[in-house]
Design an enzyme around this catalytic site. Structure first.
Site, PDB file in Angstrom:
ATOM      1  N   ASN A 127       6.207  13.085  12.107  1.00  9.50           N
ATOM      2  CA  ASN A 127       6.766  12.004  11.289  1.00  9.50           C
ATOM      3  C   ASN A 127       8.274  12.203  11.264  1.00  9.50           C
ATOM      4  OD1 ASN A 127       7.381  10.125   9.283  1.00  9.50           O
ATOM      5  ND2 ASN A 127       6.793  11.496   7.627  1.00  9.50           N
ATOM      6  N   TRP A 177       3.579   4.402  12.125  1.00 11.34           N
ATOM      7  CA  TRP A 177       4.463   3.260  11.922  1.00 11.34           C
ATOM      8  C   TRP A 177       5.516   3.411  13.014  1.00 11.34           C
ATOM      9  CZ3 TRP A 177       9.675   2.400  10.773  1.00 11.34           C
ATOM     10  CH2 TRP A 177       9.977   1.123  10.300  1.00 11.34           C
ATOM     11  N   LYS A 185       9.668  -9.151  -3.313  1.00 11.86           N
ATOM     12  CA  LYS A 185       8.211  -9.099  -3.488  1.00 11.86           C
ATOM     13  C   LYS A 185       7.537 -10.208  -2.687  1.00 11.86           C
ATOM     14  CE  LYS A 185       7.702  -5.902  -4.706  1.00 11.86           C
ATOM     15  NZ  LYS A 185       8.808  -5.089  -5.064  1.00 11.86           N
ATOM     16  N   CYS A 233       4.799   6.862   8.785  1.00 15.24           N
ATOM     17  CA  CYS A 233       3.775   7.669   9.427  1.00 15.24           C
ATOM     18  C   CYS A 233       3.155   8.646   8.419  1.00 15.24           C
ATOM     19  CB  CYS A 233       4.276   8.494  10.603  1.00 15.24           C
ATOM     20  SG  CYS A 233       5.063   7.512  11.869  1.00 15.24           S
ATOM     21  N   HIS A 286      27.664 -23.136  -5.464  1.00 11.96           N
ATOM     22  CA  HIS A 286      28.663 -22.725  -4.475  1.00 11.96           C
ATOM     23  C   HIS A 286      28.066 -22.669  -3.070  1.00 11.96           C
ATOM     24  CE1 HIS A 286      31.428 -21.997  -7.720  1.00 11.96           C
ATOM     25  NE2 HIS A 286      30.492 -21.290  -8.345  1.00 11.96           N
ATOM     26  N   ARG A 339       1.326   4.518   4.722  1.00 14.28           N
ATOM     27  CA  ARG A 339       2.545   5.027   5.369  1.00 14.28           C
ATOM     28  C   ARG A 339       2.718   4.509   6.788  1.00 14.28           C
ATOM     29  NH1 ARG A 339       4.673   9.421   2.689  1.00 14.28           N
ATOM     30  NH2 ARG A 339       5.843   9.954   4.550  1.00 14.28           N
TER      31      ARG A 339
HETATM   32  C1  F6R Z   1       9.722  -3.084  -1.896  1.00 11.38           C
HETATM   33  C2  F6R Z   1       9.793  -1.642  -1.761  1.00 11.38           C
HETATM   34  C3  F6R Z   1      10.949  -1.057  -1.037  1.00 11.38           C
HETATM   35  C4  F6R Z   1      11.325   0.285  -1.662  1.00 11.38           C
HETATM   36  C5  F6R Z   1      12.414   0.964  -0.834  1.00 11.38           C
HETATM   37  C6  F6R Z   1      12.846   2.271  -1.460  1.00 11.38           C
HETATM   38  O1  F6R Z   1       8.638  -3.467  -2.683  1.00 11.38           O
HETATM   39  O2  F6R Z   1       8.926  -0.938  -2.195  1.00 11.38           O
HETATM   40  O3  F6R Z   1      12.030  -1.934  -1.035  1.00 11.38           O
HETATM   41  O4  F6R Z   1      11.759   0.051  -2.959  1.00 11.38           O
HETATM   42  O5  F6R Z   1      11.964   1.197   0.456  1.00 11.38           O
HETATM   43  O6  F6R Z   1      11.785   3.168  -1.550  1.00 11.38           O
HETATM   44  P1  F6R Z   1      11.826   4.377  -2.567  1.00 11.38           P
HETATM   45  O7  F6R Z   1      11.825   3.812  -3.944  1.00 11.38           O
HETATM   46  O8  F6R Z   1      10.617   5.181  -2.263  1.00 11.38           O
HETATM   47  O9  F6R Z   1      13.108   5.125  -2.292  1.00 11.38           O
END
Ligand code: F6R
Length: 587
Positions: free
Chosen positions: A100, A74, A469, A2, A488, A28
């Site tokens: 939020n 969100w 990704k 959010c 495995h 967000r």
């Molecule tokens: C994937 C991605 C998420 C963040 C995870 C942690 O591309 O961006 O997996 O890596 O939510 O977020 P941070 O790094 O902001 O703690």
């Protein structure tokens, strides 16, 4: 999770300004949005399901106001509906609130206030209802203070009330920053939202409230004591947080990696040496993070082992508190986070601090909650990362671990030399021909529903990261494996034509990975080799520079591109994957 935006000040297009600010926070949350202000003595609220980027500024042009709040959602509690969208308001339509976070005791408050008075399914609605109840007996400021004192959970809120020409905000656990302009103030979940108006900010800390009218007043939620804040100047350029010439933030951020890796080299030597010493002095060193940051921690485990000869344990932040039995005052927890606001990471830190251990953080948002709650924090300086899929932050974080581990070995200069080479060769690699080739490879596999990635040693975490990704931006089922683990079990998944990516470096495990790739090929897999050298087993060869132990930094980049193109070719918006948000401030 959010995005919140608030404005109070000299301009009369407050609603338009809030919508524009929210559009910059869309990463967000993008399932619904809403804005609120006071017009002719009444609350004006517009909220609806849909993306804030689709909101039309002209819809607000005739609504003149110098005070407004807004939210891009969100969903956590309650489905994606117009009614559940924020702002939420009190039954008497006197108070509106954007929020939020998650209010954990909302059921109990609903019970107290009478369930029949609630129209949404959200936890948030209890906040304006409580404020309005207290407002009958006390000032707006006191009513907000008394309300937030009763809330448990994590939150950042902004409230307005009819007849009160001010914004009141409060935070515990979710980010909220005050932008300080000339005769105007902004409130936002993230700095880029107001960067075009001001670069001067005050950070709101946990258990603090701020009252904004013509002035700014900070106070402690529990005691009401006034707090003095330092004005911080942010040196980001507004345009660095925009898409520029690119169709998507994700592509822009992938392309920026040549610069962001290079910036790691310019880290202050004293800071790197201090961190290297902290790690050496610790008895029991742990790494933690979530998602991509967690995969960076896993790659760092290999750097610690291969370069510095040191054993360091990784656990995902959501699992880390379970290991508290092993923590002592001499332990060190290193946490990695792009946003610096991830709730699971904050919990891991609490677990470590509870045992008297020290916390070192590596974050991309300076002065974020994680940075401020650490004993020492290193800013990765990758610049604002807006796409949900983390790219440049991840490679910059790995670059820092390379520096730290070479410093532990007494070879910091060599670490810098390696990174300079990685940056320059990444620059060469990211040319239009390379991008076109990745697009061609992606075209060939775009119809497949399953994709597997293998890697070994420091490229094993990259196989896991590659899967994240691809999953998040293309919705293709992708899984990463340690190359040697295939036989495995997972090899049973391979049938004729299954696309498999093999991530290879010129290192001592290269021949093992080639052998595992041959095993995949023998079962019919279509092999995409990411490697400095060509091999006959590859159906497609994506050539990457040979950068020795730094190979994870360059090997992940083609997969970031492949994931991006896969998303685009499948008709998706890679910047806004379904069900995800950039900053995960809930457990
Ligand atoms: C994937 C991605 C998420 C963040 C995870 C942690 O591309 O961006 O997996 O890596 O939510 O977020 P941070 O790094 O902001 O703690």
């Amino acid at each position: 999770m959010c995005g919140i935006f608030g404005y109070v000040g000299k301009r009369d297009n407050g609603l338009e300004l809030v919508v524009k600010g929210l559009q910059k926070l869309e990463y967000r949350g993008y399932d619904s949005w809403g804005v609120a202000t006071e017009l002719s003595g009444e609350l004006f609220i517009k909220k609806q399901v849909g993306k804030i980027s689709e909101a039309k500024l002209e819809d607000f042009a005739d609504k003149k106001t110098g005070l407004a709040i807004g939210h891009t959602r969100w969903a956590t509690h309650g489905g994606v509906t117009d009614i559940n969208a924020h702002p939420h308001f009190s039954s008497d339509k006197k108070v509106a609130v954007v929020h939020n976070g998650i209010i954990e005791n909302y059921e109990e408050i609903r019970e107290e206030l009478g369930r029949g008075n609630f129209i949404s399914d959200t936890d948030t609605e209890v906040i304006p209802q409580l404020i309005s109840k207290y407002l009958k007996e006390m000032s707006f400021k006191e009513a907000v203070q008394k309300t937030v004192q009763r809330l448990s959970g994590r939150y950042a809120i902004v409230a307005i009330a009819v007849g009160e020409n001010l914004l009141i905000a409060a935070r515990r656990g979710s980010p909220l920053i005050v932008g300080v302009g000339e005769e105007e103030y902004f409130l936002a979940s993230d700095i880029p939202a107001f960067l075009e108006y001001t670069q001067n900010v005050n950070y709101l800390d946990d258990n603090e409230m701020v009252i904004l009218d013509g002035n700014v007043e900070f106070l402690n939620i529990d005691t009401g004591t006034a707090i003095k804040k330092r004005l911080v100047n942010i040196d980001w350029k507004a345009e660095s947080a925009d898409k520029g010439e690119y169709d998507h933030y994700m592509l822009k951020e992938i392309m920026e990696q040549k610069d962001s890796i290079l910036r790691a080299i310019n880290q202050n030597t004293d800071d790197i040496m201090h961190i290297a010493q902290m790690i050496k002095d610790s008895r029991g060193c742990f790494l933690s993070g979530c998602g991509t940051a967690g995969k960076v921690c896993m790659a760092a485990e290999y750097f610690f082992s291969i370069i510095a000869g040191r054993h360091v344990n990784y656990a995902p932040a959501s699992e880390f508190p379970i290991f508290h039995h092993f923590l002592k005052p001499e332990s060190l927890l290193i946490v990695v986070s792009q946003s610096g606001e991830t709730a699971d990471v904050l919990e891991a830190m609490e677990a470590a601090k509870g045992k008297g251990a020290k916390v070192l953080s590596i974050v991309n948002v300076e002065s974020s909650t994680i940075a401020r709650q650490s004993d020492f924090s290193l800013h990765i300086k990758a610049g604002p990362e807006k796409a949900v899929a983390s790219t440049k932050a991840a490679t910059a974080q790995m670059a820092l671990f390379l520096l730290i581990t070479t410093a532990m070995k007494g070879e910091l200069q060599e670490g810098r030399r390696i990174l300079a080479e990685v940056a320059s060769r990444t620059n060469d690699m990211l040319n239009p021909r390379f991008l076109n080739y990745i697009k061609e490879v992606t075209q060939k596999i775009k119809g497949h529903d399953n994709l597997y990635i293998i890697g070994k040693a420091e490229n094993y975490p990259m196989a896991l990261e590659a899967a994240i990704k691809i999953q998040e931006v293309s919705y293709v089922h992708a899984e990463g494996f340690a190359a040697g683990e295939l036989k495995h079990g997972p090899i049973a998944l391979i049938t004729e034509g299954t696309p498999c990516i093999s991530m290879i470096a010129n290192d001592e495990v290269k021949s093992d990975v080639i052998n595992n790739t041959i095993e995949l090929k023998a079962r019919g897999a279509h092999i995409i080799g990411i490697s400095p050298d060509k091999h006959e087993v590859f159906d497609e060869w994506i050539k990457v520079p040979d950068v020795g132990v730094a190979s994870p930094l360059v090997n992940i980049i083609p997969v970031q591109l492949l994931a991006y193109y896969l998303g685009v070719l499948r008709g998706l918006d890679p910047d806004m994957p379904r069900n995800l948000a950039k900053s995960v401030t809930v457990k």
